[in-house]
Motif scaffolding. Structure first.
Motif, PDB file in Angstrom:
ATOM      1  N   ASN A  39      10.723  -2.278   2.306  1.00 19.34           N
ATOM      2  CA  ASN A  39       9.256  -2.329   2.314  1.00 19.34           C
ATOM      3  C   ASN A  39       8.694  -3.609   1.712  1.00 19.34           C
ATOM      4  O   ASN A  39       7.492  -3.706   1.486  1.00 19.34           O
ATOM      5  CB  ASN A  39       8.696  -1.125   1.549  1.00 19.34           C
ATOM      6  CG  ASN A  39       9.112   0.193   2.175  1.00 19.34           C
ATOM      7  OD1 ASN A  39       9.231   0.290   3.391  1.00 19.34           O
ATOM      8  ND2 ASN A  39       9.344   1.194   1.344  1.00 19.34           N
ATOM      9  N   ASP A  49       8.133  -6.331   3.084  1.00 19.83           N
ATOM     10  CA  ASP A  49       7.155  -6.965   3.971  1.00 19.83           C
ATOM     11  C   ASP A  49       5.741  -6.462   3.689  1.00 19.83           C
ATOM     12  O   ASP A  49       4.767  -7.240   3.732  1.00 19.83           O
ATOM     13  CB  ASP A  49       7.527  -6.709   5.431  1.00 19.83           C
ATOM     14  CG  ASP A  49       7.568  -5.217   5.779  1.00 19.83           C
ATOM     15  OD1 ASP A  49       8.030  -4.423   4.927  1.00 19.83           O
ATOM     16  OD2 ASP A  49       7.153  -4.849   6.889  1.00 19.83           O
ATOM     17  N   LEU A  50       5.600  -5.173   3.339  1.00 20.84           N
ATOM     18  CA  LEU A  50       4.274  -4.623   3.063  1.00 20.84           C
ATOM     19  C   LEU A  50       3.758  -5.114   1.713  1.00 20.84           C
ATOM     20  O   LEU A  50       2.560  -5.396   1.570  1.00 20.84           O
ATOM     21  CB  LEU A  50       4.325  -3.094   3.103  1.00 20.84           C
ATOM     22  CG  LEU A  50       4.764  -2.480   4.433  1.00 20.84           C
ATOM     23  CD1 LEU A  50       4.701  -0.962   4.374  1.00 20.84           C
ATOM     24  CD2 LEU A  50       3.884  -2.993   5.580  1.00 20.84           C
ATOM     25  N   ARG A 104       6.696   3.523   1.967  1.00 20.94           N
ATOM     26  CA  ARG A 104       6.167   2.761   3.097  1.00 20.94           C
ATOM     27  C   ARG A 104       4.847   3.354   3.595  1.00 20.94           C
ATOM     28  O   ARG A 104       3.892   2.626   3.877  1.00 20.94           O
ATOM     29  CB  ARG A 104       7.190   2.708   4.237  1.00 20.94           C
ATOM     30  CG  ARG A 104       6.764   1.746   5.342  1.00 20.94           C
ATOM     31  CD  ARG A 104       7.902   1.366   6.270  1.00 20.94           C
ATOM     32  NE  ARG A 104       7.498   0.227   7.113  1.00 20.94           N
ATOM     33  CZ  ARG A 104       7.611  -1.037   6.782  1.00 20.94           C
ATOM     34  NH1 ARG A 104       8.127  -1.365   5.611  1.00 20.94           N
ATOM     35  NH2 ARG A 104       7.203  -1.992   7.595  1.00 20.94           N
ATOM     36  N   GLN A 118      13.325  -9.734  -5.313  1.00 11.91           N
ATOM     37  CA  GLN A 118      12.917 -10.475  -4.106  1.00 11.91           C
ATOM     38  C   GLN A 118      11.422 -10.783  -4.092  1.00 11.91           C
ATOM     39  O   GLN A 118      10.941 -11.448  -3.178  1.00 11.91           O
ATOM     40  CB  GLN A 118      13.287  -9.679  -2.854  1.00 11.91           C
ATOM     41  CG  GLN A 118      14.774  -9.417  -2.705  1.00 11.91           C
ATOM     42  CD  GLN A 118      15.205  -8.115  -3.388  1.00 11.91           C
ATOM     43  OE1 GLN A 118      14.496  -7.589  -4.247  1.00 11.91           O
ATOM     44  NE2 GLN A 118      16.368  -7.609  -3.016  1.00 11.91           N
ATOM     45  N   GLN A 161       4.454  -7.979   0.464  1.00  8.24           N
ATOM     46  CA  GLN A 161       4.067  -9.367   0.716  1.00  8.24           C
ATOM     47  C   GLN A 161       2.721  -9.442   1.432  1.00  8.24           C
ATOM     48  O   GLN A 161       1.903 -10.332   1.148  1.00  8.24           O
ATOM     49  CB  GLN A 161       5.165 -10.062   1.531  1.00  8.24           C
ATOM     50  CG  GLN A 161       6.440 -10.283   0.718  1.00  8.24           C
ATOM     51  CD  GLN A 161       7.652 -10.626   1.573  1.00  8.24           C
ATOM     52  OE1 GLN A 161       7.662 -10.390   2.789  1.00  8.24           O
ATOM     53  NE2 GLN A 161       8.680 -11.176   0.959  1.00  8.24           N
ATOM     54  N   GLN A 162       2.447  -8.498   2.344  1.00 12.28           N
ATOM     55  CA  GLN A 162       1.146  -8.475   3.023  1.00 12.28           C
ATOM     56  C   GLN A 162       0.017  -8.169   2.037  1.00 12.28           C
ATOM     57  O   GLN A 162      -1.060  -8.772   2.099  1.00 12.28           O
ATOM     58  CB  GLN A 162       1.163  -7.437   4.140  1.00 12.28           C
ATOM     59  CG  GLN A 162       2.028  -7.797   5.333  1.00 12.28           C
ATOM     60  CD  GLN A 162       2.028  -6.708   6.389  1.00 12.28           C
ATOM     61  OE1 GLN A 162       0.972  -6.164   6.745  1.00 12.28           O
ATOM     62  NE2 GLN A 162       3.198  -6.389   6.919  1.00 12.28           N
TER      63      GLN A 162
END
Length: 358
Positions: A152, A154-155, A125, A175, A157-158
């Motif tokens: 992690n 979400d990061l 992360r 995922q 994906q960002q």
């Protein structure tokens, strides 16, 4: 992980070469001048120049210094930054994989920066947050604890939303279906080793697998599929699992200390499939301490065809990728994605290298 000094010097010199700083003379300053300019040793400068020569940017001429190789293009190639995130950097097979990545990237005017997660999601992360705040043109990443849900995502994906190309190697996340990958054919490898042992007449085959990286469950899946197809029930007594946190307790580095699997191998067991060569070498040391002959009383096979497989007390039958290198392929796929947006996920097949352990 901090970039080595010679890499930093090479990166800076590469930038200036590609952007015309030395266009008039077509030569670099002397080693002495470069060493003073960057406050480093002459040996560090020589290492930096060796990287530039390997990348085809300069050539060393006896008595006349480092000459810039002429380029027929009128514009310099783009200077790109690539982050490489691996679980480990200096352990086991990683140096060879990372070396191939660096070679491919350097030849294509990319500067790699190495980061190690130690297979810990907290470290992963921090690294991803760092990359979100800095300019980066592409990322090669080995998924951390890829068999488990990852906090992690979400990061990742960002980063993908910012249009940064990402290619996974060794481990990826289901995922993130849009992220391309270059992975070992782990299920195929598990099946290959099991069928090989079945062909040798073994019917009671144990397996030692790693639970928190996707390679382990996939290799287990290939193992169980081969047993099922051969009409042999899967026996839980033959299956042993370990993870990142308890690995060193189970498999001590001291070759005179037996491994601790938590329970004994069943007495009728005659063969073991190991998650990798490191585990197989530890197991062979333990069997020898217990006066168990390999392979006469216990056959041992594994994955990776690493140095361990060749230097173990009994050389290990192991799966190899032959001339293919996952790092090389992953770097090429990232370059293709960076240049034209096309990248194809791949499973890299195995080849069996037979040695004395089976």
């Amino acid at each position: 992980m901090a970039v080595p000094k010679y890499q930093s010097v090479a990166d800076d010199l590469r930038f200036h070469i590609l952007h015309g700083k030395y266009a008039s003379s077509r030569t670099l300053p002397t080693e002495f001048v470069i060493a003073n300019q960057y406050a480093v040793s002459r040996q560090t400068v020589r290492q930096a120049l060796a990287l530039l020569a390997k990348a085809g940017l300069i050539e060393k001429r006896q008595g006349s210094g480092s000459h810039i190789v002429r380029n027929t293009r009128t514009e310099p190639s783009p200077y790109r930054s690539v982050a490489i995130i691996a679980t480990y950097i200096s352990d086991y097979i990683f140096p060879g994989v990372l070396r191939e990545m660096e070679t491919v990237l350097s030849r294509n005017n990319c500067t790699p920066s190495l980061f190690a997660t130690q297979n810990q999601v907290a470290n992963e992360r921090k690294i991803l947050q760092t990359l979100l705040s800095m300019p980066v043109d592409g990322i090669l990443v080995e998924g951390t604890k890829s068999a488990l849900p990852n906090p992690n995502l979400d990061l990742y994906q960002q980063l993908m939303a910012k249009g940064i190309p990402i290619v996974f190697f060794h481990g990826a996340y289901a995922q993130l279906p849009g992220a391309p990958f270059v992975l070992d054919d782990n299920a195929g490898g598990g099946r290959m080793l099991t069928e090989y042992l079945l062909g040798k007449g073994h019917r009671h085959i144990a397996g030692i697998f790693k639970s928190d990286d996707i390679q382990g469950p996939e290799r287990y899946a290939g193992y169980t599929a081969a047993l099922r197809d051969a009409g042999i029930p899967v026996d839980d007594r033959y299956i042993f699992w370990y993870n990142t946190e308890n690995k060193h307790a189970l498999f001590p580095s001291d070759s005179q200390t037996p491994i601790n699997l938590g329970r004994e191998l069943p007495p009728e067991c005659s063969a073991v499939i190991c998650y990798n060569d490191e585990i197989a070498a530890s197991l062979i040391n333990t069997l020898r301490l217990q006066q168990v002959k390999v392979p006469q009383q216990m056959a041992v096979v594994s994955f990776d065809n690493s140095t361990y497989s060749r230097l173990a007390p009994v050389p290990i039958t192991s799966l190899s990728h032959g001339e293919k290198n996952v790092g090389h392929i992953a770097a090429q796929q990232l370059l293709a994605q960076m240049e034209n947006g096309s990248c194809q996920s791949q499973f890299v097949p195995w080849e069996l290298v037979e040695r004395e352990s089976s």
